[in-house]
Scaffold this active site. Sequence first.
Site, PDB file in Angstrom:
ATOM      1  N   GLY A  65       0.767  -1.238   0.000  1.00  0.00           N
ATOM      2  CA  GLY A  65       0.000   0.000   0.000  1.00  0.00           C
ATOM      3  C   GLY A  65       0.802   1.295   0.000  1.00  0.00           C
ATOM      4  N   HIS A  66       2.124   1.221   0.072  1.00  0.00           N
ATOM      5  CA  HIS A  66       2.930   2.460   0.169  1.00  0.00           C
ATOM      6  C   HIS A  66       4.124   2.418  -0.770  1.00  0.00           C
ATOM      7  CE1 HIS A  66       5.394   5.684   2.017  1.00  0.00           C
ATOM      8  NE2 HIS A  66       4.215   6.137   2.408  1.00  0.00           N
ATOM      9  N   ILE A  67       4.035   2.691  -1.911  1.00  0.00           N
ATOM     10  CA  ILE A  67       2.965   3.155  -2.782  1.00  0.00           C
ATOM     11  C   ILE A  67       2.779   2.063  -3.843  1.00  0.00           C
ATOM     12  CG2 ILE A  67       2.372   4.925  -4.512  1.00  0.00           C
ATOM     13  CD1 ILE A  67       2.535   6.078  -1.575  1.00  0.00           C
ATOM     14  N   LEU A  72       7.787   2.573  -1.501  1.00  0.00           N
ATOM     15  CA  LEU A  72       8.792   3.383  -0.818  1.00  0.00           C
ATOM     16  C   LEU A  72       8.679   3.121   0.672  1.00  0.00           C
ATOM     17  CD1 LEU A  72       8.136   6.809  -2.570  1.00  0.00           C
ATOM     18  CD2 LEU A  72       9.934   5.162  -3.111  1.00  0.00           C
TER      19      LEU A  72
END
Length: 158
Positions: A65-67, A72
Amino acid sequence: MPPTLLVDLDRLDLSRILYDVKAIEEVNPHRYEMRQLDGIIALDVETGTVVGFKDVREDEFWVRGHIPERPLMPGVLLLESAAQLASFCVKKINVGENRFIGFGGLEGVKFRVQVTPGNRLYLLGKLVENRQRRFKLAAQGVVNGQLAFEAIIIGIPI
């Protein structure tokens, strides 16, 4: 221009692990997804310097989920890694310190380079204040020879 590194990594054998995960877990309470420190390469009690690392994996809980499509490592986890390094360092330098070391604050935080899965994040620290009720550790993260972040970690025994 980025600051000078706290420790010259070229002078260390980066393949030598002084403290592995098991040894770190004997000092720090972090487990499972929240353990953000995989090894300690160097610890100099006299100078208050420490070098550790985190291997950033593809299966980290935040990757999805990031990203999406461009993972990252979140800045908060970079700082958590440095805080765990600080806690380990303080407990090893202050022999007999068995209180939990909590986050007391941050100073001078700067992010400079992205950290992504597949990177080994070297964590460099230098104890700059060591009191009974508070300590400060100058911390830096290095990836692929580049300074990724810098901060002063403030810790307080709880």
